[in-house]
Design an enzyme around this catalytic site. Sequence first.
Site, PDB file in Angstrom:
ATOM      1  CB  CYS A 148      -0.649   0.104   1.304  1.00 28.78           C
ATOM      2  SG  CYS A 148      -1.861  -1.524   1.357  1.00 28.78           S
ATOM      3  NE  ARG A 206       5.012   1.146  -1.283  1.00 26.16           N
ATOM      4  CZ  ARG A 206       5.670   0.946  -0.304  1.00 26.16           C
ATOM      5  NH1 ARG A 206       7.150   1.678  -0.783  1.00 26.16           N
ATOM      6  NH2 ARG A 206       5.993   0.430   0.811  1.00 26.16           N
ATOM      7  CD1 TRP A 239      -0.631  -5.588  -3.959  1.00 26.30           C
ATOM      8  CD2 TRP A 239      -0.753  -6.906  -1.709  1.00 26.30           C
ATOM      9  NE1 TRP A 239      -0.296  -6.995  -3.992  1.00 26.30           N
ATOM     10  CE2 TRP A 239      -0.349  -7.701  -2.845  1.00 26.30           C
ATOM     11  CE3 TRP A 239      -1.025  -7.210  -0.627  1.00 26.30           C
ATOM     12  CZ2 TRP A 239       0.179  -8.833  -2.613  1.00 26.30           C
ATOM     13  CZ3 TRP A 239      -0.545  -8.342  -0.148  1.00 26.30           C
ATOM     14  CH2 TRP A 239      -0.236  -9.280  -1.228  1.00 26.30           C
ATOM     15  CG  ASN A 276       0.615   2.226   3.651  1.00 27.22           C
ATOM     16  OD1 ASN A 276      -0.449   2.278   3.134  1.00 27.22           O
ATOM     17  ND2 ASN A 276       1.917   2.650   3.315  1.00 27.22           N
ATOM     18  N   GLY A 277      -0.219  -1.306   6.451  1.00 25.21           N
ATOM     19  CA  GLY A 277       0.153  -2.097   7.693  1.00 25.21           C
ATOM     20  C   GLY A 277      -0.994  -2.869   7.853  1.00 25.21           C
ATOM     21  CD  GLU A 308      17.813 -12.671  -8.556  1.00 24.76           C
ATOM     22  OE1 GLU A 308      16.884 -13.565  -7.582  1.00 24.76           O
ATOM     23  OE2 GLU A 308      17.200 -11.758  -8.946  1.00 24.76           O
ATOM     24  CE  LYS A 365      14.250 -10.879 -10.911  1.00 22.86           C
ATOM     25  NZ  LYS A 365      15.034 -10.257  -9.450  1.00 22.86           N
ATOM     26  CD  GLU A 367      10.254 -11.090  -9.666  1.00 26.80           C
ATOM     27  OE1 GLU A 367       9.446 -10.551  -8.605  1.00 26.80           O
ATOM     28  OE2 GLU A 367      11.714 -10.787  -9.692  1.00 26.80           O
ATOM     29  CG  HIS A 387      19.677 -37.051  -7.157  1.00 27.65           C
ATOM     30  ND1 HIS A 387      19.876 -38.308  -6.627  1.00 27.65           N
ATOM     31  CD2 HIS A 387      20.906 -36.371  -7.349  1.00 27.65           C
ATOM     32  CE1 HIS A 387      21.321 -38.488  -6.630  1.00 27.65           C
ATOM     33  NE2 HIS A 387      21.856 -37.336  -7.068  1.00 27.65           N
ATOM     34  CE  LYS A 399      11.659  -2.722  -6.182  1.00 24.00           C
ATOM     35  NZ  LYS A 399      12.308  -3.911  -6.926  1.00 24.00           N
TER      36      LYS A 399
END
Length: 609
Positions: A2, A27, A74, A100-101, A482, A486, A489, A505, A604
């Site tokens: 948010c 964000r 969000w 926010n939170g 990584e 990338k 996402e 395996h 973000k």
Amino acid sequence: MCGIVGYTGSAAASPILIEGLRRLEYRGYDSAGVAVQRDGALHLVHRTGKVDGLAQAVEQEQVAGTCGIGHTRWATHGRPSTANAHPHTSCDGRIAVVHNGIIENFVELREELEAAGHTFTSQTDTEVAAHLVEEAYAEQPDLVAAVRAATQRMAGAYGLAVVCADEPGTIVVTRKDSPIVIGMAPDGARVASDVIALIDATRDVTVMGDGELAALSPDGIVYYDAAGRVTEPKITHIDWDVDVAEKGGYPDFMLKEIHEQPRVIRDTLAGRLVNGTLAIDELDLSVEELNLIDRVYVIACGTSYHAGLIAKNLIEGWARIPTEVEVASEFRYRNPIITPTTLVVAVSQSGETADTLAAIRDARCKGAKVFGITNVIGSPVARESDGVIYTKANKEIAVASTKSFLGQVVSLTLLALLLAQVKGKMRTNQIRLLFRELADTAEHVEAILSDTSAVEEAALACKDAVSALFIGRGMGAAISYEGALKLKEISYLHAEAYAAGEMKHGPIALLDDGFPVIAIATQSPVYDKVISNLQESKARGAMIVAVATEGDEEIRKHADHVIYVPKVRDCFSAITASVPLQLLARSIAVLRGCNVDQPRNLAKSVTVE
Ligand code: M6R
């Protein structure tokens, strides 16, 4: 996640709020809204979807006034909807809050408030804050006092901005575990949850501390400490370029940020080698204390965790200190072995990731020294750690971390070198040589960025796949994780990474004609082993994309597509080899028509657990 903005001054509030919200779009959010004071009332507008839709509605409804607050939400409690979008109001609509939170005790507060006659119109936790302020304001009509009283009832995390129709021109803000920054510009006072939303108006900002409160008006800002006493603000000067929020001619922020990486490497290293000795004074630990360190934990999430995997190789390899890398959400809920000689390194681009912060607190409670590596000045990770290195990536807008990852890897490399220096595991001339070669990686990354044709070719070959496997060994394994993150996402193409030795395996069962296997096959002590894994993959029909060292012609026999990177020591291969993987993920995402900068469902900064 948010985002909060607020403005009070001499100018029209709506365009300032909308512009601020646009700057917070990176964000991640699913709805947005504003509340603007006008003629002794509050004018509210909410919309689901993008800020553009809110901007149109604000224009159509001719939202006028010079004081207001805005929010991008969000969804956590309650689905994305107009009713759940902030700002939320008191029963009489005269008090509006953005938050926010997470208010952890909202269920009991809501029950209590409903029993007292309050009517709720949303499913959010935030709405209790509006009603709590309303209750307190009814007892004592003073917004500062009412906000303070309300927050004393709230458990959890909050960044809060509140306006009241009865107090024209005033915005009251406070915070706990969720960032709030405030600045005074010539045309009035501004507040935001992220400095990017007010940097075009002022570069001198105050980062609020937990429990502090401030009252903004067109004439100035009054700050209060947690005990309610008026205090002097601590001003921080932000020296980023304003164009950090502009694409600067690139089609998206991600590509712009990938291209900023040579600068990030140079800036992160600037001033770190003084008279041949590494200087990381921010660590705030004496040489004696550093020398006693006998265990390192790197704690982080997502991409930052992958930077930690690279650091493990370096710290163990150079300083010979046992190092564990753990995702913060696991670390915080187990009982890791921590002693006063344990160093915990917390890595976080945003500096506000909820799990990482909780892990820091836990580690400090157990007696560890905590060292933060973050990109955001004054962020909670910076404030709550014993020492901090800033990664000098400057603001990163694209949700997918690229330049901040490289900044983290370079910073962690410095830390590993420092530990090796202090522990006497490396001679000064060795450290100087490695430092010089580390600095040279900036030029190598420039070279990679100057010709991306091989990446484009590989992207075309992979774009229609449904799944991809990234493999490598040693440093290459860490880089693979990584690379896979990338890709998934931003392109929504399923990807996973494996240490190449694990292929037999399990994962080799996935391989089939044309299945993309992306291999980190740069020169290293385990190069031949990686080649064997490529042969096994090829024999099962996989399409091989290899990231290899310039001059390696042998690799062409095993790979369908080769992306060359300049020759560096294996210890620096993460810096060079991760760049083509960033470019590959982005190119595939573009070819698949995805929103590269704002992938679905992601934020973000992950400020909730
Ligand atoms: O701000 P942080 O570094 O603490 O964020 C951790 C992760 O959320 C972040 O790295 C995420 O995985 C990135 N979007 C990946 O590109």
